[in-house]
Every structure is written in C-alpha cells, then in structure tokens.
Design a protein around this motif. Structure first.
Motif, mmCIF file in Angstrom:
data_model
loop_
_atom_site.group_PDB
_atom_site.id
_atom_site.type_symbol
_atom_site.label_atom_id
_atom_site.label_comp_id
_atom_site.label_asym_id
_atom_site.label_seq_id
_atom_site.Cartn_x
_atom_site.Cartn_y
_atom_site.Cartn_z
ATOM 1 N N VAL A 168 0.874 -1.179 0.000
ATOM 2 C CA VAL A 168 0.000 0.000 0.000
ATOM 3 C C VAL A 168 0.908 1.224 0.000
ATOM 4 O O VAL A 168 1.801 1.335 0.845
ATOM 5 N N SER A 169 0.706 2.126 -0.942
ATOM 6 C CA SER A 169 1.561 3.304 -1.062
ATOM 7 C C SER A 169 1.184 4.349 -0.016
ATOM 8 O O SER A 169 0.035 4.801 0.036
ATOM 9 N N ARG A 170 2.168 4.741 0.795
ATOM 10 C CA ARG A 170 1.896 5.781 1.794
ATOM 11 C C ARG A 170 1.625 7.117 1.106
ATOM 12 O O ARG A 170 0.726 7.863 1.515
ATOM 13 N N ASN A 171 2.386 7.427 0.063
ATOM 14 C CA ASN A 171 2.167 8.696 -0.639
ATOM 15 C C ASN A 171 0.773 8.752 -1.246
ATOM 16 O O ASN A 171 0.098 9.784 -1.198
ATOM 17 N N ASP A 214 8.114 0.639 4.912
ATOM 18 C CA ASP A 214 9.452 0.505 4.361
ATOM 19 C C ASP A 214 9.508 1.428 3.151
ATOM 20 O O ASP A 214 9.026 1.084 2.071
ATOM 21 N N GLY A 215 10.036 2.618 3.352
ATOM 22 C CA GLY A 215 9.974 3.631 2.304
ATOM 23 C C GLY A 215 8.532 4.030 2.063
ATOM 24 O O GLY A 215 7.821 4.441 2.985
ATOM 25 N N ASP A 216 8.061 3.873 0.834
ATOM 26 C CA ASP A 216 6.687 4.235 0.499
ATOM 27 C C ASP A 216 5.719 3.066 0.711
ATOM 28 O O ASP A 216 4.507 3.246 0.636
ATOM 29 N N SER A 217 6.245 1.885 1.007
ATOM 30 C CA SER A 217 5.407 0.690 1.121
ATOM 31 C C SER A 217 4.951 0.486 2.563
ATOM 32 O O SER A 217 5.769 0.231 3.462
ATOM 33 N N VAL A 218 3.655 0.596 2.793
ATOM 34 C CA VAL A 218 3.096 0.466 4.140
ATOM 35 C C VAL A 218 2.891 -1.011 4.469
ATOM 36 O O VAL A 218 2.292 -1.757 3.696
ATOM 37 N N ALA A 219 3.395 -1.437 5.637
ATOM 38 C CA ALA A 219 3.248 -2.828 6.081
ATOM 39 C C ALA A 219 2.158 -2.987 7.123
ATOM 40 O O ALA A 219 1.525 -4.033 7.220
#
Length: 281
Positions: A168-171, A214-219
């Motif tokens: 899931v993209s945080r941005n 992790d960077g733009d990737s939401v866990a």
C-alpha cells in the motif's frame, strides 16, 4: 562497618514503623530506586515508595539507606479482570530518538486494535474474531444492568502477521486524505522514550492513522479514533471519501478487534460516526 557494606533500614509506609534492618554489600543494591522497584521481605512483597538517599553514589558515600515500603497485597486470580477482550501479541521495538521528536503516543494495549487488513486475509481475520467473540461469551463479567466491566480471560492475537498482503503506497494514501492532514511524526508508547523505527502517524481531525512502512510501502496501517466531546452529525467528508478510496484501491477491510467488527469501504463513515470520531478538533 566495611565501606562496601550499606546499612539498610526498612520503614512501613502505612504505619511509619521500622520493620527491619540489615547490612548489604553495595554490589547487591541497584544504581537507583527511581524505576518502580519491589523486594521480598518477611515472606511478603513490598514496593519501594521512597529511597533516602535515592542513588548508589549517595548511599555508598554515607553507608546508610532508608527504604520506605508499601506492602503489595496479592489478589486471587479469579478477581483479576482485563479491561479489553483482546490484544495484539507482538509490539514493535522502540529506538532512541532526538529530544523533542514528534510522535503519536499510544498505550501498548492500543497497538493494532483497529487496523486495515487485506481482504484476501478474511479467513484469518474471522478465525481470530471467533476467538475474540468467545472472550465476550465466556469471560466477560457484567454488572447488575448487564454492562461489561472486565474480562477474566483475554485473547492474544497472533494473526495476521502481515495485515497487508500487498503493498500500500503511503504517498497515495496521504494524497487521498484531506489537505489539512497533520504529520505527527512516528509512534511511541506511553512510559517509554523513543520512537518505533520506520513508523509514521498522521491526524485528520480526531482520527489518527499510524503504522509501519518501508519507504513508500506500508506494512501496517491502523486507526485510532479520538471521541469528539461535541459530536457533529457526520465525520469529515474528505476523510471518509479518502479512506473509502484507499480501501477500494488496495482491497482493504477495516477490522475493529475489540468490537468484533469488520467494516467495508462503503461503511467506514458510519463506523467513524458510531465510535464518536466526528467533526474537527
């Protein structure tokens, strides 16, 4: 008396009476009694309420230490009640952070109590919810009016380990939220200094979105709704539409573990209204 020995006097906090005296090697005493400290004395457990002097450097110099203690009464196991029906099994570690760093402070019990989960993990979600439901059916304790005042047993959730099976993209998530979204920094836990590495938290009105990325990737993506003391008719439209769109795009469900509820995108506004997270701060 040897300079490596400290004369320790024990005082009962309730009565002010001296309940014991001993001499202990300096190395057997803690550096400080400032953190919560307990000790065993006369077949009972006592909490240290006050130490005079409070640090090893000081009582090493004087050779004396007075500890004011309060006896801890044991409680029968049947009388111990939990305030919640379920908890997440694992908490993320906290690391040191610069003084004054922004953070959303959570109680440890609040971690992942309301979270977004990939819809393809529905079987895991419903298996856990069945066990949470048993906490209500078998372990809830109620008053004369039927209101729950605690749980004698609690379910510690171990699944899903990875609540978001796809990135899931945080941005993208932030772009879908209203423009007045506030960055709260990272996540911290009450009573602990520091911030969880790779954590983030934002606020829209009385709703907090937080998680791990992790960077733009939401866990992990979780929700904490702060009840509104002066409820409005409905939650902020921009927040509801943004969450709906994010849930639709990533195929997510909102799971409220303590309420044993699974909420789809089209019902997220009703859910936020039901838990009292309405209007602006």
């Amino acid at each position: 008396m040897s300079k490596n020995l400290v004369r320790v006097v024990f005082i009962d906090a309730d009565t002010g009476a001296r309940i014991g005296r001993t001499e202990l090697p300096l190395g057997q005493l803690p550096e400080s009694f400032q953190p919560a400290t307990t000790l065993e004395l006369a077949d009972a457990t006592w909490a240290v309420e006050r130490a005079e002097p409070p640090t090893a450097a000081q009582f090493a110099a004087t050779g004396t230490l007075t500890l004011t203690l309060r006896r801890i009464e044991s409680v029968p196991a049947d009388d111990i009640l939990y305030s919640l029906p379920t908890l997440c099994a694992t908490l993320p570690a906290v690391a040191a952070a610069p003084a004054g760093a922004d953070r959303l402070e959570l109680h440890e019990d609040d971690w992942r109590q309301v979270e977004l989960v990939s819809a393809d993990l529905g079987d895991e979600v419903h298996a856990e919810l069945r066990t949470v439901r048993r906490s209500f059916e078998e372990h809830a304790r109620r008053d004369g009016q039927g209101r729950i005042h605690g749980f004698q047993g609690i379910h510690v959730r171990t699944r899903p380990v990875r609540p978001l099976s796809r990135p899931v993209s945080r941005n993208r998530l932030l772009n879908l939220l209203p423009p007045d979204v506030r960055d709260l920094g990272g996540i911290g836990f009450r009573g602990q200094r520091g911030i969880v590495p790779s954590s983030f938290a934002v606020a829209v009105g009385r709703v907090r979105l937080y998680g791990l990325a992790d960077g733009d990737s939401v866990a992990v993506l979780a929700v904490k709704a702060e009840p509104d003391p002066a409820p409005q008719p409905a939650p902020q439209p921009g927040l509801v539409s943004g969450l709906e769109r994010a849930m639709q795009e990533a195929d997510l469900l909102l799971v409220d573990w303590c309420r044993v509820a699974v909420v789809g995108p089209g019902s997220v506004g009703d859910y936020l209204a039901a838990v009292g997270a309405t209007g602006r701060e």
